[in-house]
Design a protein around this motif. Structure first.
Motif, PDB file in Angstrom:
ATOM      1  N   THR A  38       0.711 -57.795  -2.938  1.00 56.74           N
ATOM      2  CA  THR A  38      -0.842 -57.743  -3.120  1.00 56.74           C
ATOM      3  C   THR A  38      -1.329 -57.782  -1.764  1.00 56.74           C
ATOM      4  OG1 THR A  38      -0.511 -59.505  -4.909  1.00 56.74           O
ATOM      5  CG2 THR A  38      -2.736 -59.443  -3.799  1.00 56.74           C
ATOM      6  N   VAL A  39      -2.308 -56.782  -1.681  1.00 54.71           N
ATOM      7  CA  VAL A  39      -3.059 -56.487  -0.367  1.00 54.71           C
ATOM      8  C   VAL A  39      -4.667 -56.300  -0.612  1.00 54.71           C
ATOM      9  CG1 VAL A  39      -1.165 -55.074   0.667  1.00 54.71           C
ATOM     10  CG2 VAL A  39      -3.001 -54.051  -0.760  1.00 54.71           C
ATOM     11  N   ASN A  40      -5.443 -56.788   0.654  1.00 55.90           N
ATOM     12  CA  ASN A  40      -6.880 -56.790   0.530  1.00 55.90           C
ATOM     13  C   ASN A  40      -7.369 -55.458   0.815  1.00 55.90           C
ATOM     14  OD1 ASN A  40      -6.684 -56.476   3.053  1.00 55.90           O
ATOM     15  ND2 ASN A  40      -6.922 -58.682   3.690  1.00 55.90           N
ATOM     16  N   THR A  41      -8.566 -55.356   1.005  1.00 51.93           N
ATOM     17  CA  THR A  41      -9.123 -54.251   1.297  1.00 51.93           C
ATOM     18  C   THR A  41      -8.904 -53.503   2.488  1.00 51.93           C
ATOM     19  OG1 THR A  41     -11.048 -55.010   2.221  1.00 51.93           O
ATOM     20  CG2 THR A  41     -11.201 -54.760  -0.186  1.00 51.93           C
ATOM     21  N   THR A  46      -2.015 -60.348   1.079  1.00 53.56           N
ATOM     22  CA  THR A  46      -3.002 -61.630   0.756  1.00 53.56           C
ATOM     23  C   THR A  46      -2.653 -62.427  -0.447  1.00 53.56           C
ATOM     24  OG1 THR A  46      -5.504 -62.078   0.717  1.00 53.56           O
ATOM     25  CG2 THR A  46      -4.472 -59.919  -0.486  1.00 53.56           C
ATOM     26  N   TYR A  47      -3.208 -63.183  -0.766  1.00 52.14           N
ATOM     27  CA  TYR A  47      -2.865 -64.081  -1.852  1.00 52.14           C
ATOM     28  C   TYR A  47      -3.572 -63.397  -3.203  1.00 52.14           C
ATOM     29  CZ  TYR A  47      -7.646 -65.565  -0.714  1.00 52.14           C
ATOM     30  OH  TYR A  47      -8.940 -65.671  -0.085  1.00 52.14           O
ATOM     31  N   PRO A  70       3.608 -63.323  -2.488  1.00 59.01           N
ATOM     32  CA  PRO A  70       3.505 -62.293  -1.403  1.00 59.01           C
ATOM     33  C   PRO A  70       4.109 -63.304  -0.313  1.00 59.01           C
ATOM     34  CG  PRO A  70       1.433 -62.804  -2.123  1.00 59.01           C
ATOM     35  CD  PRO A  70       2.239 -63.538  -3.109  1.00 59.01           C
ATOM     36  N   LYS A  71       4.824 -62.771   0.881  1.00 63.75           N
ATOM     37  CA  LYS A  71       5.253 -63.410   1.891  1.00 63.75           C
ATOM     38  C   LYS A  71       4.101 -63.961   2.969  1.00 63.75           C
ATOM     39  CE  LYS A  71       8.545 -62.835   6.011  1.00 63.75           C
ATOM     40  NZ  LYS A  71       9.044 -64.058   5.508  1.00 63.75           N
ATOM     41  N   GLY A  72       4.420 -65.150   3.172  1.00 62.04           N
ATOM     42  CA  GLY A  72       3.387 -65.826   3.959  1.00 62.04           C
ATOM     43  C   GLY A  72       1.959 -66.133   3.220  1.00 62.04           C
ATOM     44  N   GLN A  73       1.783 -66.030   1.872  1.00 65.28           N
ATOM     45  CA  GLN A  73       0.484 -66.531   1.233  1.00 65.28           C
ATOM     46  C   GLN A  73       0.687 -67.140   0.207  1.00 65.28           C
ATOM     47  OE1 GLN A  73      -2.500 -65.286   2.188  1.00 65.28           O
ATOM     48  NE2 GLN A  73      -1.793 -63.838   3.923  1.00 65.28           N
ATOM     49  N   ASN A 102       6.631 -68.405   5.857  1.00 62.89           N
ATOM     50  CA  ASN A 102       6.034 -69.565   6.647  1.00 62.89           C
ATOM     51  C   ASN A 102       4.820 -70.297   5.957  1.00 62.89           C
ATOM     52  OD1 ASN A 102       4.074 -67.368   6.575  1.00 62.89           O
ATOM     53  ND2 ASN A 102       3.902 -67.124   8.621  1.00 62.89           N
ATOM     54  N   ASN A 103       4.591 -69.673   4.637  1.00 63.43           N
ATOM     55  CA  ASN A 103       3.432 -70.589   3.880  1.00 63.43           C
ATOM     56  C   ASN A 103       4.250 -70.321   2.448  1.00 63.43           C
ATOM     57  OD1 ASN A 103       1.061 -71.028   2.311  1.00 63.43           O
ATOM     58  ND2 ASN A 103      -0.282 -69.935   3.507  1.00 63.43           N
TER      59      ASN A 103
END
Length: 222
Positions: A38-41, A46-47, A70-73, A102-103
């Motif tokens: 998952t990615v943002n614009t 991102t989450y 997703p990693k870190g989200q 890490n999240n």
């Protein structure tokens, strides 16, 4: 019936596009919810689930799913004080987690002071996917200034999924809890004491029984 379909999430799922929707429903059932990419614009990781309009969204339901984050989200991040989810249910789901991530939150609320009505985690498996390793700092819900009215945690299994000092659920107020028949398996050894709920105000009603923890050492406790 013998194989889950794969829902590959590459952009954020926006629960509300215009105005609040107190009767809105988002359901995933019997799918592999693959949100790892998952990615943002800006094409940054991102989450996957967004509640981006003021008010309380009706229901988010995840049943019989494998959830890949997703990693870190987190699964969802809701920071605005005027936004929440009225009813959140995760049931019969499997959530693998990496020891190097890490999240490791499911619902992250930052400094939001919103109140959530009902949250339920039933018959899920949360586990560290790395052999002979453990996840640290995992949280089902992280919101030190937020509140919830009712929280159910029953028949869940946690395998090598540990908490930081803020525990699995970090809220200010939670009047009613139901925490029953959960199994926690902890090997390798925990680095610190762990817990389920960290609250500013103690619950007023509910139940807490038949929860079992197996752990590898006697230095730290649940």
């Amino acid at each position: 019936s013998t194989q889950k379909s794969r829902l590959k999430v590459t952009r954020q799922i926006k629960l509300v596009e215009a105005g609040s929707d107190a009767s809105g429903i988002f359901i995933c059932q019997n799918v592999v919810f693959d949100a790892r990419n998952t990615v943002n614009t800006n094409n940054a990781t991102t989450y996957p689930i967004v509640q981006n309009k003021n008010g309380s969204f009706g229901s988010v339901i995840l049943q019989d799913c494998q959830i890949l984050l997703p990693k870190g989200q987190p699964l969802s991040y809701i920071s605005n004080v005027n936004r929440s989810i009225d009813n959140f249910l995760m049931e019969n789901c499997v959530v693998p987690l990496s020891s190097t991530d890490n999240n490791k939150f499911l619902i992250s609320l930052s400094s939001s002071t919103a109140t959530y009505n009902k949250l339920s985690f039933k018959n899920n498996i949360f586990y560290c996917a790395d052999e002979e390793s453990s996840v640290t700092g995992f949280k089902l819900m992280n919101g030190e200034k937020a509140a919830a009215k009712d929280f159910t945690l029953t028949n869940n299994t946690f395998v090598n999924v540990y908490t930081a000092t803020t525990f699995y659920v970090y809220l200010t107020s939670l009047p009613n809890i139901h925490i029953t028949h959960n199994l926690i398996y902890a090997k390798p050894a925990m680095a610190n004491n762990c817990g389920i709920f960290r609250l500013t105000n103690n619950p007023e009603s509910g139940e807490c029984n038949n929860n079992i923890c197996y752990k590898a050492e006697n230095t730290h406790n649940w």
